[in-house]
Design a protein around this motif. Structure first.
Motif, PDB file in Angstrom:
ATOM      1  N   ILE A   1       0.840  -1.204   0.000  1.00  0.00           N
ATOM      2  CA  ILE A   1       0.000   0.000   0.000  1.00  0.00           C
ATOM      3  C   ILE A   1       0.873   1.252   0.000  1.00  0.00           C
ATOM      4  O   ILE A   1       0.601   2.209  -0.739  1.00  0.00           O
ATOM      5  N   LEU A   2       1.932   1.253   0.803  1.00  0.00           N
ATOM      6  CA  LEU A   2       2.813   2.416   0.851  1.00  0.00           C
ATOM      7  C   LEU A   2       3.527   2.637  -0.482  1.00  0.00           C
ATOM      8  O   LEU A   2       3.696   3.784  -0.919  1.00  0.00           O
TER       9      LEU A   2
ATOM     10  N   ARG B   1       0.992   4.175  -2.817  1.00  0.00           N
ATOM     11  CA  ARG B   1       0.769   5.585  -2.480  1.00  0.00           C
ATOM     12  C   ARG B   1       1.910   6.456  -2.988  1.00  0.00           C
ATOM     13  O   ARG B   1       1.685   7.532  -3.531  1.00  0.00           O
ATOM     14  N   ARG B   2       3.149   5.997  -2.795  1.00  0.00           N
ATOM     15  CA  ARG B   2       4.312   6.765  -3.255  1.00  0.00           C
ATOM     16  C   ARG B   2       4.281   6.964  -4.763  1.00  0.00           C
ATOM     17  O   ARG B   2       4.625   8.021  -5.265  1.00  0.00           O
TER      18      ARG B   2
ATOM     19  N   GLN C   1       1.697   7.137  -6.628  1.00  0.00           N
ATOM     20  CA  GLN C   1       0.559   7.944  -7.049  1.00  0.00           C
ATOM     21  C   GLN C   1       0.700   9.408  -6.648  1.00  0.00           C
ATOM     22  O   GLN C   1      -0.108  10.233  -7.041  1.00  0.00           O
ATOM     23  N   GLU C   2       1.730   9.742  -5.868  1.00  0.00           N
ATOM     24  CA  GLU C   2       1.924  11.120  -5.430  1.00  0.00           C
ATOM     25  C   GLU C   2       2.375  11.985  -6.611  1.00  0.00           C
ATOM     26  O   GLU C   2       3.134  11.532  -7.461  1.00  0.00           O
TER      27      GLU C   2
END
Length: 66
Positions: A51-52, A55-56, A58-59
């Protein structure tokens, strides 16, 4: 992740069989229970890392991270 989920499933099935057998020593049951907990922790850790990573990726480029 699929391999880990399969190990968890097999360990759960084995633990249930051991629990159903009244002749199974307590230390064997505890050992399988600890293995199951360890496998679940490992799976949860891998899921969180995934998940992390997502997220990274998609930033936006200029979100303030070094």
């Amino acid at each position: 992740m699929n391999l880990l989920n399969e190990k968890i499933r097999r360990t759960q099935v084995t633990l249930k069989v051991l629990l159903d057998n009244t002749n199974t020593p307590d230390d064997v049951i505890r050992s399988f229970s600890q293995d199951l907990s360890r496998l679940r922790q490992q799976r949860d850790g891998m899921a969180l890392e995934w998940i992390l990573i997502l997220r990274r990726n998609q930033e936006p480029e200029d979100c303030g991270r070094p």
